[in-house]
Design a protein around this motif. Structure first.
Motif, PDB file in Angstrom:
ATOM      1  N   ALA A 121     -51.157 105.144 -96.506  1.00 17.45           N
ATOM      2  CA  ALA A 121     -49.892 105.765 -96.894  1.00 17.45           C
ATOM      3  C   ALA A 121     -50.000 107.275 -96.720  1.00 17.45           C
ATOM      4  N   GLY A 122     -48.896 107.873 -96.279  1.00 13.66           N
ATOM      5  CA  GLY A 122     -48.889 109.316 -96.095  1.00 13.66           C
ATOM      6  C   GLY A 122     -47.572 109.790 -95.541  1.00 13.66           C
ATOM      7  N   ALA A 123     -47.590 111.022 -95.050  1.00 20.90           N
ATOM      8  CA  ALA A 123     -46.411 111.586 -94.397  1.00 20.90           C
ATOM      9  C   ALA A 123     -46.496 111.280 -92.911  1.00 20.90           C
ATOM     10  N   ARG A 124     -45.330 111.033 -92.298  1.00 25.74           N
ATOM     11  CA  ARG A 124     -45.349 110.865 -90.840  1.00 25.74           C
ATOM     12  C   ARG A 124     -45.624 112.203 -90.190  1.00 25.74           C
ATOM     13  N   LEU A 125     -46.518 112.202 -89.208  1.00 27.22           N
ATOM     14  CA  LEU A 125     -46.817 113.426 -88.469  1.00 27.22           C
ATOM     15  C   LEU A 125     -45.548 114.000 -87.832  1.00 27.22           C
ATOM     16  N   CYS A 126     -44.655 113.114 -87.347  1.00 32.67           N
ATOM     17  CA  CYS A 126     -43.446 113.617 -86.673  1.00 32.67           C
ATOM     18  C   CYS A 126     -42.563 114.400 -87.647  1.00 32.67           C
ATOM     19  N   ASP A 127     -42.518 114.002 -88.916  1.00 32.16           N
ATOM     20  CA  ASP A 127     -41.716 114.726 -89.908  1.00 32.16           C
ATOM     21  C   ASP A 127     -42.301 116.118 -90.173  1.00 32.16           C
ATOM     22  N   VAL A 128     -43.634 116.187 -90.262  1.00 32.01           N
ATOM     23  CA  VAL A 128     -44.287 117.474 -90.523  1.00 32.01           C
ATOM     24  C   VAL A 128     -44.126 118.399 -89.319  1.00 32.01           C
ATOM     25  N   LEU A 129     -44.310 117.849 -88.120  1.00 32.52           N
ATOM     26  CA  LEU A 129     -44.148 118.675 -86.913  1.00 32.52           C
ATOM     27  C   LEU A 129     -42.707 119.169 -86.793  1.00 32.52           C
ATOM     28  N   ALA A 130     -41.754 118.312 -87.129  1.00 30.56           N
ATOM     29  CA  ALA A 130     -40.341 118.707 -87.040  1.00 30.56           C
ATOM     30  C   ALA A 130     -40.056 119.850 -88.008  1.00 30.56           C
ATOM     31  N   GLN A 131     -40.634 119.762 -89.207  1.00 31.35           N
ATOM     32  CA  GLN A 131     -40.411 120.832 -90.197  1.00 31.35           C
ATOM     33  C   GLN A 131     -40.941 122.179 -89.701  1.00 31.35           C
ATOM     34  N   ALA A 132     -42.033 122.126 -88.915  1.00 40.73           N
ATOM     35  CA  ALA A 132     -42.594 123.362 -88.357  1.00 40.73           C
ATOM     36  C   ALA A 132     -41.797 123.834 -87.145  1.00 40.73           C
ATOM     37  N   GLY A 133     -40.807 123.043 -86.719  1.00 37.79           N
ATOM     38  CA  GLY A 133     -39.949 123.463 -85.619  1.00 37.79           C
ATOM     39  C   GLY A 133     -40.322 122.899 -84.264  1.00 37.79           C
ATOM     40  N   HIS A 134     -41.255 121.936 -84.245  1.00 34.90           N
ATOM     41  CA  HIS A 134     -41.655 121.363 -82.959  1.00 34.90           C
ATOM     42  C   HIS A 134     -40.643 120.323 -82.492  1.00 34.90           C
ATOM     43  N   GLN A 135     -40.451 120.311 -81.176  1.00 34.80           N
ATOM     44  CA  GLN A 135     -39.591 119.305 -80.562  1.00 34.80           C
ATOM     45  C   GLN A 135     -40.333 118.687 -79.404  1.00 34.80           C
ATOM     46  N   LEU A 136     -39.820 117.542 -78.962  1.00 40.12           N
ATOM     47  CA  LEU A 136     -40.470 116.884 -77.831  1.00 40.12           C
ATOM     48  C   LEU A 136     -39.873 117.395 -76.526  1.00 40.12           C
ATOM     49  N   CYS A 137     -40.048 118.708 -76.281  1.00 41.45           N
ATOM     50  CA  CYS A 137     -39.530 119.238 -75.014  1.00 41.45           C
ATOM     51  C   CYS A 137     -40.651 119.353 -73.997  1.00 41.45           C
ATOM     52  N   GLU A 138     -41.831 119.711 -74.478  1.00 42.69           N
ATOM     53  CA  GLU A 138     -42.982 119.840 -73.581  1.00 42.69           C
ATOM     54  C   GLU A 138     -43.692 118.483 -73.551  1.00 42.69           C
ATOM     55  N   THR A 139     -43.289 117.619 -72.594  1.00 42.76           N
ATOM     56  CA  THR A 139     -43.750 116.228 -72.641  1.00 42.76           C
ATOM     57  C   THR A 139     -45.230 116.089 -72.305  1.00 42.76           C
ATOM     58  N   GLU A 140     -45.818 117.092 -71.669  1.00 42.49           N
ATOM     59  CA  GLU A 140     -47.244 116.998 -71.323  1.00 42.49           C
ATOM     60  C   GLU A 140     -48.144 117.592 -72.408  1.00 42.49           C
ATOM     61  N   ALA A 141     -47.556 118.051 -73.506  1.00 45.13           N
ATOM     62  CA  ALA A 141     -48.347 118.730 -74.532  1.00 45.13           C
ATOM     63  C   ALA A 141     -49.170 117.745 -75.370  1.00 45.13           C
ATOM     64  N   HIS A 142     -50.099 118.312 -76.146  1.00 44.97           N
ATOM     65  CA  HIS A 142     -50.992 117.514 -76.986  1.00 44.97           C
ATOM     66  C   HIS A 142     -51.003 118.070 -78.408  1.00 44.97           C
ATOM     67  N   VAL A 143     -51.180 117.191 -79.374  1.00 45.55           N
ATOM     68  CA  VAL A 143     -51.340 117.645 -80.749  1.00 45.55           C
ATOM     69  C   VAL A 143     -52.826 117.636 -81.062  1.00 45.55           C
ATOM     70  N   CYS A 144     -53.348 118.814 -81.377  1.00 49.88           N
ATOM     71  CA  CYS A 144     -54.775 118.973 -81.642  1.00 49.88           C
ATOM     72  C   CYS A 144     -55.038 119.007 -83.148  1.00 49.88           C
ATOM     73  N   PHE A 145     -56.109 118.319 -83.547  1.00 53.20           N
ATOM     74  CA  PHE A 145     -56.485 118.221 -84.961  1.00 53.20           C
ATOM     75  C   PHE A 145     -57.882 118.805 -85.156  1.00 53.20           C
ATOM     76  N   GLU A 146     -58.067 119.495 -86.272  1.00 50.45           N
ATOM     77  CA  GLU A 146     -59.403 119.962 -86.639  1.00 50.45           C
ATOM     78  C   GLU A 146     -59.762 119.485 -88.036  1.00 50.45           C
ATOM     79  N   GLY A 147     -61.007 119.005 -88.171  1.00 51.12           N
ATOM     80  CA  GLY A 147     -61.506 118.586 -89.475  1.00 51.12           C
ATOM     81  C   GLY A 147     -62.094 119.764 -90.234  1.00 51.12           C
TER      82      GLY A 147
END
Ligand code: MTE
Ligand code: MO
Length: 372
Positions: A121-147
């Motif tokens: 259970a958690g927050a959807r990544l798409c909801d968090v990214l949307a809140q930061a203003g990200h859109q799916l315009c750059e279709t070749e982009a990647h979401v990078c994660f750091e631990g």
């Protein structure tokens, strides 16, 4: 000792390495229940387990140019719509020991237990990214994660997934804060980890500290110099990691958890049990079992929850109860699964062997003795 602060672990786990901690549940416990209990969920750590204070924890989400960077506390994360999903997580090195029996590979000697299933259970990544203003315009982009775990040089664990998957609400990518109704255990990423349904374990970044959208994949070692597949003829002198794509969705997989390799079973009847799963949300449509090394086959019974089309994120447990052929002193039990794209498993390791020992989904074979 950077590992001195690691948590205590369940004694049933079969330990592969103690520092960093890598361990899997024994086969008989693995398929005892559809949901793997947290204490025996397999653990794959590359580094010491960070000790994160939930009160001061912050998740940094970079914004797009002109957008807004987010710095989220756990309470902030709880404000996003809560989403739950049952997901099977498998390490790319699951069943590596069978590959290394064929020819030496570099990697942890996993048996068939580097796979487990939980309700996240958690927050959807798409909801968090949307809140930061990200859109799916750059279709070749990647979401990078750091631990928040890092090596002695301060380099954190990192990985990435395509932005298109991250932004797709149907892909159900989570920033998970709960595992089977509990806060995440420390070994599994407390307080927040990424869960990417249908995708290799390496991208489910634990102890998540930072999320950013980049034009390229993560530059981390584990994205670029590991977790890739190669031709069997490629060795450590000739390997070119840039030539192969990073592993994302995994191929169709199955394994036998009962009986165990080398076991002696009673004559009369045998019950064969195991798991089957495929990557990318592909459902398991059939599991075939052979008692004679693959000459003849019977269809196993699939147990548990029905899978959703294109969103089959969790495994199916299965069993087959069958009379034993009279007079047989030994059995070569084999299983293979079929997914809803009619992908099948290769019959042997030889044609899929690779120097890192990843992606082993050859037919699983168990040899047993029969008492007269
Ligand atoms: N995330 C961080 N931060 N550090 C890690 O070492 N290991 C990855 C992934 N996420 C790892 C990580 C790998 S290779 C796997 S298979 C899964 O976590 C294992 O998750 P688990 O330990 O919860 O089973
Ligand atoms: Mo992994």
């Amino acid at each position: 000792d950077p590992y001195a602060d690691d948590p205590t672990r369940h004694s049933a786990l079969k330990v592969n390495t103690q520092r960093p901690f890598n361990a899997e549940p024994p086969p008989e416990l693995l398929t005892e229940s559809y949901i793997t209990p947290n204490p025996i969920f397999f653990t794959r750590n590359h580094l010491p387990v960070p000790n994160v204070d939930p009160d001061t924890y912050r998740l940094n989400v970079a914004g797009p140019p002109g957008g807004q960077a987010l710095c989220l506390s756990l309470d902030d994360l709880y404000q996003f719509p809560r989403h739950e999903v049952t997901v099977t997580l498998q390490c790319a090195g699951n069943r590596r020991s069978e590959m290394s029996q064929f020819k030496e590979v570099r990697g942890l000697e996993w048996s068939l237990g580097a796979i487990s299933t939980a309700r996240w259970a958690g927050a959807r990544l798409c909801d968090v990214l949307a809140q930061a203003g990200h859109q799916l315009c750059e279709t070749e982009a990647h979401v990078c994660f750091e631990g928040l775990d890092s090596d002695p040089t301060g380099t954190p664990y990192g990985a990435s997934i395509p932005l298109a998957r991250a932004m797709d609400p149907e892909a159900e990518v989570l920033l998970a804060y709960e595992m089977n109704g509990q806060p995440l255990p420390r070994d599994h990423g407390f307080p927040v980890r990424v869960v990417v349904p249908g995708v290799v374990g390496a991208r489910h970044v634990k102890w998540l500290g930072k999320v950013s959208v980049e034009p390229e994949e993560s530059f981390s070692h584990w994205q670029r110099r590991d977790y890739k597949g190669f031709c069997p003829s490629v060795d450590w002198d000739t390997v070119d990691f840039d030539s192969a794509p990073s592993i994302q969705e995994l191929p169709v997989q199955s394994a036998i958890t009962q009986p165990k390799e080398g076991e002696t079973i009673e004559a009369g009847e045998v019950t064969v049990r195991g798991y089957a799963w495929s990557g990318g949300g592909r459902a398991v449509v059939r599991v075939d079992v052979s008692l004679d090394g693959g000459l003849t086959w019977q269809v196993a019974e699939l147990e548990g929850e029905e899978q959703r089309a294109r969103k089959a994120w969790a495994w199916r447990l299965w069993h087959l109860q069958a009379p034993l052929p009279a007079g047989k002193k030994e059995l070569n039990i084999v299983c293979k699964a079929v997914d809803d794209s009619y992908n099948v498993q290769p019959d042997t390791v030889a044609p899929i062997w690779n120097l890192r020992g990843v992606l082993n989904n050859a037919w699983h074979r168990v040899h047993v003795h029969v008492t007269p």
